[in-house]
Design an enzyme around this catalytic site. Structure first.
Site, PDB file in Angstrom:
ATOM      1  N   GLY A 201       2.882  -1.157   4.295  1.00 54.42           N
ATOM      2  CA  GLY A 201       2.896   0.276   3.981  1.00 54.42           C
ATOM      3  C   GLY A 201       4.312   0.737   3.711  1.00 54.42           C
ATOM      4  O   GLY A 201       4.856   0.565   2.616  1.00 54.42           O
ATOM      5  N   GLY A 202       4.949   1.333   4.723  1.00 54.46           N
ATOM      6  CA  GLY A 202       6.276   1.933   4.575  1.00 54.46           C
ATOM      7  C   GLY A 202       7.287   1.055   3.855  1.00 54.46           C
ATOM      8  O   GLY A 202       7.989   1.513   2.939  1.00 54.46           O
TER       9      GLY A 202
ATOM     10  N   SER B 213       3.556  -2.096  10.388  1.00 53.07           N
ATOM     11  CA  SER B 213       5.004  -2.104  10.599  1.00 53.07           C
ATOM     12  C   SER B 213       5.634  -3.466  10.303  1.00 53.07           C
ATOM     13  O   SER B 213       6.591  -3.867  10.967  1.00 53.07           O
ATOM     14  CB  SER B 213       5.350  -1.619  12.013  1.00 53.07           C
ATOM     15  OG  SER B 213       4.912  -0.283  12.181  1.00 53.07           O
TER      16      SER B 213
ATOM     17  N   HIS C 209      -9.467   0.862   4.769  1.00 56.02           N
ATOM     18  CA  HIS C 209      -8.203   1.110   5.470  1.00 56.02           C
ATOM     19  C   HIS C 209      -8.471   2.046   6.658  1.00 56.02           C
ATOM     20  O   HIS C 209      -9.292   2.957   6.568  1.00 56.02           O
ATOM     21  CB  HIS C 209      -7.177   1.725   4.516  1.00 56.02           C
ATOM     22  CG  HIS C 209      -5.802   1.741   5.094  1.00 56.02           C
ATOM     23  ND1 HIS C 209      -5.408   2.688   5.997  1.00 56.02           N
ATOM     24  CD2 HIS C 209      -4.755   0.894   4.942  1.00 56.02           C
ATOM     25  CE1 HIS C 209      -4.156   2.420   6.376  1.00 56.02           C
ATOM     26  NE2 HIS C 209      -3.746   1.343   5.747  1.00 56.02           N
TER      27      HIS C 209
ATOM     28  N   GLU D 137      -6.931   4.486   7.804  1.00 53.35           N
ATOM     29  CA  GLU D 137      -6.752   5.920   7.539  1.00 53.35           C
ATOM     30  C   GLU D 137      -7.988   6.492   6.863  1.00 53.35           C
ATOM     31  O   GLU D 137      -8.357   7.641   7.094  1.00 53.35           O
ATOM     32  CB  GLU D 137      -5.483   6.139   6.689  1.00 53.35           C
ATOM     33  CG  GLU D 137      -4.230   5.910   7.532  1.00 53.35           C
ATOM     34  CD  GLU D 137      -3.024   5.410   6.767  1.00 53.35           C
ATOM     35  OE1 GLU D 137      -2.995   5.504   5.528  1.00 53.35           O
ATOM     36  OE2 GLU D 137      -2.085   4.911   7.430  1.00 53.35           O
TER      37      GLU D 137
ATOM     38  N   GLY E  46       2.449   2.281  10.707  1.00 52.19           N
ATOM     39  CA  GLY E  46       3.361   3.412  10.544  1.00 52.19           C
ATOM     40  C   GLY E  46       4.040   3.839  11.830  1.00 52.19           C
ATOM     41  O   GLY E  46       4.670   4.894  11.888  1.00 52.19           O
TER      42      GLY E  46
ATOM     43  N   GLU F 176      -5.177  -5.115  10.508  1.00 48.35           N
ATOM     44  CA  GLU F 176      -4.156  -4.089  10.721  1.00 48.35           C
ATOM     45  C   GLU F 176      -4.467  -3.328  12.013  1.00 48.35           C
ATOM     46  O   GLU F 176      -5.305  -2.410  12.008  1.00 48.35           O
ATOM     47  CB  GLU F 176      -4.163  -3.089   9.563  1.00 48.35           C
ATOM     48  CG  GLU F 176      -3.904  -3.703   8.211  1.00 48.35           C
ATOM     49  CD  GLU F 176      -3.384  -2.673   7.221  1.00 48.35           C
ATOM     50  OE1 GLU F 176      -2.242  -2.829   6.782  1.00 48.35           O
ATOM     51  OE2 GLU F 176      -4.098  -1.703   6.936  1.00 48.35           O
TER      52      GLU F 176
ATOM     53  N   ASN G 227       0.870  -1.186   0.000  1.00 51.66           N
ATOM     54  CA  ASN G 227       0.000   0.000   0.000  1.00 51.66           C
ATOM     55  C   ASN G 227       0.904   1.232   0.000  1.00 51.66           C
ATOM     56  O   ASN G 227       1.479   1.571   1.026  1.00 51.66           O
ATOM     57  CB  ASN G 227      -0.886  -0.039   1.254  1.00 51.66           C
ATOM     58  CG  ASN G 227      -1.715   1.225   1.410  1.00 51.66           C
ATOM     59  OD1 ASN G 227      -1.838   2.013   0.479  1.00 51.66           O
ATOM     60  ND2 ASN G 227      -2.287   1.404   2.596  1.00 51.66           N
ATOM     61  N   TRP G 228       1.014   1.866  -1.159  1.00 48.87           N
ATOM     62  CA  TRP G 228       1.938   2.991  -1.276  1.00 48.87           C
ATOM     63  C   TRP G 228       1.385   4.262  -0.630  1.00 48.87           C
ATOM     64  O   TRP G 228       2.118   5.246  -0.497  1.00 48.87           O
ATOM     65  CB  TRP G 228       2.264   3.263  -2.755  1.00 48.87           C
ATOM     66  CG  TRP G 228       2.995   2.155  -3.442  1.00 48.87           C
ATOM     67  CD1 TRP G 228       3.352   0.938  -2.918  1.00 48.87           C
ATOM     68  CD2 TRP G 228       3.470   2.147  -4.797  1.00 48.87           C
ATOM     69  NE1 TRP G 228       4.012   0.184  -3.862  1.00 48.87           N
ATOM     70  CE2 TRP G 228       4.100   0.900  -5.031  1.00 48.87           C
ATOM     71  CE3 TRP G 228       3.422   3.073  -5.845  1.00 48.87           C
ATOM     72  CZ2 TRP G 228       4.674   0.566  -6.255  1.00 48.87           C
ATOM     73  CZ3 TRP G 228       3.989   2.732  -7.073  1.00 48.87           C
ATOM     74  CH2 TRP G 228       4.609   1.496  -7.267  1.00 48.87           C
ATOM     75  N   LYS G 229       0.090   4.250  -0.314  1.00 46.89           N
ATOM     76  CA  LYS G 229      -0.575   5.438   0.273  1.00 46.89           C
ATOM     77  C   LYS G 229      -0.332   6.656  -0.612  1.00 46.89           C
ATOM     78  O   LYS G 229      -0.277   6.523  -1.830  1.00 46.89           O
ATOM     79  CB  LYS G 229      -0.087   5.662   1.711  1.00 46.89           C
ATOM     80  CG  LYS G 229      -0.134   4.394   2.554  1.00 46.89           C
ATOM     81  CD  LYS G 229      -0.005   4.676   4.006  1.00 46.89           C
ATOM     82  CE  LYS G 229       0.104   3.365   4.754  1.00 46.89           C
ATOM     83  NZ  LYS G 229      -0.036   3.510   6.182  1.00 46.89           N
TER      84      LYS G 229
HETATM   85  C1  PEP Z   1      -0.774   0.062   6.086  1.00 43.72           C
HETATM   86  O1  PEP Z   1      -1.088   1.220   6.269  1.00 43.72           O
HETATM   87  O2  PEP Z   1      -1.491  -0.673   5.384  1.00 43.72           O
HETATM   88  C2  PEP Z   1       0.455  -0.411   6.724  1.00 43.72           C
HETATM   89  C3  PEP Z   1       0.524  -1.678   7.013  1.00 43.72           C
HETATM   90  O3  PEP Z   1       1.432   0.521   6.988  1.00 43.72           O
HETATM   91  P1  PEP Z   1       2.879   0.264   7.648  1.00 43.72           P
HETATM   92  O4  PEP Z   1       3.414  -1.009   7.071  1.00 43.72           O
HETATM   93  O5  PEP Z   1       3.684   1.452   7.256  1.00 43.72           O
HETATM   94  O6  PEP Z   1       2.665   0.172   9.116  1.00 43.72           O
END
Ligand code: PEP
Length: 251
Positions: A235-236, A214, A96, A98, A174, A168, A9-11
């Site tokens: 994500g990251g 994470s 998601h 967010e 994040g 999640e 997920n590049w957001k």
């Molecule tokens: C996400 O937002 O889907 C996610 C898993 O982010 P991160 O890996 O950065 O915690």
């Protein structure tokens, strides 16, 4: 056997040019991962066409990060499921945290979005997960159970074949704080049991349930070794091709 998936997920990150480079980096290394693992990338809407071109002919699938709850018309700023299908998406992420937190996504809205996705032949990565205070109060099972029942329980077993669930925990997204593998396994098993009670054994056993929050190369192995964790929503760490591929090599 359930499908093993690692989805990125590049957001709201990367320019189109950077996204294209990232996708090229992933495609270049896709042969380094085992055949049984599927890769998905979810760039921003603006990147879908260009990144889709890079992915053509590769086994990496394209996903959107969201879709509209209406088919078309006067909905300024929205992107429909038909548009996503037309640009080459196989999946869309829905629900998601967010989007739930910052854009007021509620279960009724997610039910409509999911219907739009299915009508247009998209599969859905449906995200669930509790906030920190909800976990601290011991309410995480109730929260996740409600997110699942309100949005998934009216689907047919046939439609459930097109749903991937991503657990999640919001407190892990994040933040650098990952759920321990025991915490993650516990709630993944609970999600599978929830599916079993409502839909039966087949849906429960066949639904892919991803962990997100994470997840990185250093912890993916331990997480993915858990019996009810079928991969990750990343994500990251999905913004670096090497890390993303390393996570997919964790099995
Ligand atoms: C996400 O937002 O889907 C996610 C898993 O982010 P991160 O890996 O950065 O915690």
């Amino acid at each position: 056997m359930r499908k093993k998936i690692v989805a990125g997920n590049w957001k709201m990150n990367t320019t189109v040019a950077e996204g294209v480079e990232l996708a090229k980096g992933i495609v270049a290394k896709v042969n380094d991962i085992s055949k049984g693992v599927s890769l998905i990338v979810a760039p921003p809407f603006t990147h879908l066409a260009s990144v889709g071109e890079v992915l053509k002919g590769s086994p990496v699938a394209l996903s959107a990060q969201d879709c509209a709850d209406q088919p078309k018309g006067a909905f300024t700023g929205e992107v429909s499921a038909a548009m996503l299908k037309g640009v080459g998406c196989a999946y869309t992420i829905l629900g998601h945290s967010e989007r739930r937190e910052y854009y007021g996504e509620t279960s009724p809205k997610l039910v409509k979005k999911m219907a739009m996705a299915f009508e247009n032949g998209l599969k859905v990565i449906y995200c669930v997960g509790e906030k920190l205070d909800q976990r601290e109060m011991g309410n995480h099972f109730d929260v996740v159970s409600q997110q699942i029942s309100e949005v998934l329980f009216d689907l047919t077993p046939e439609q459930m074949k097109n749903v991937v669930i991503a657990y999640e925990p919001v407190w892990a997204i994040g933040t650098g704080v990952t759920a321990t593998s025991a915490q993650a396994q516990e709630i993944h098993a609970f999600i599978r049991e929830t599916l079993r009670v409502h839909f039966g054994e087949k849906v429960a056993e066949e639904t892919t349930i991803l962990y997100g929050g994470s997840c990185k190369p250093s912890n993916a192995k331990e997480l993915f070794a858990c019996p009810d964790i079928d991969g990750g929503l990343i994500g990251g760490a999905s913004l670096k091709a090497d890390d993303f591929i390393a996570i997919a090599q964790a099995w």
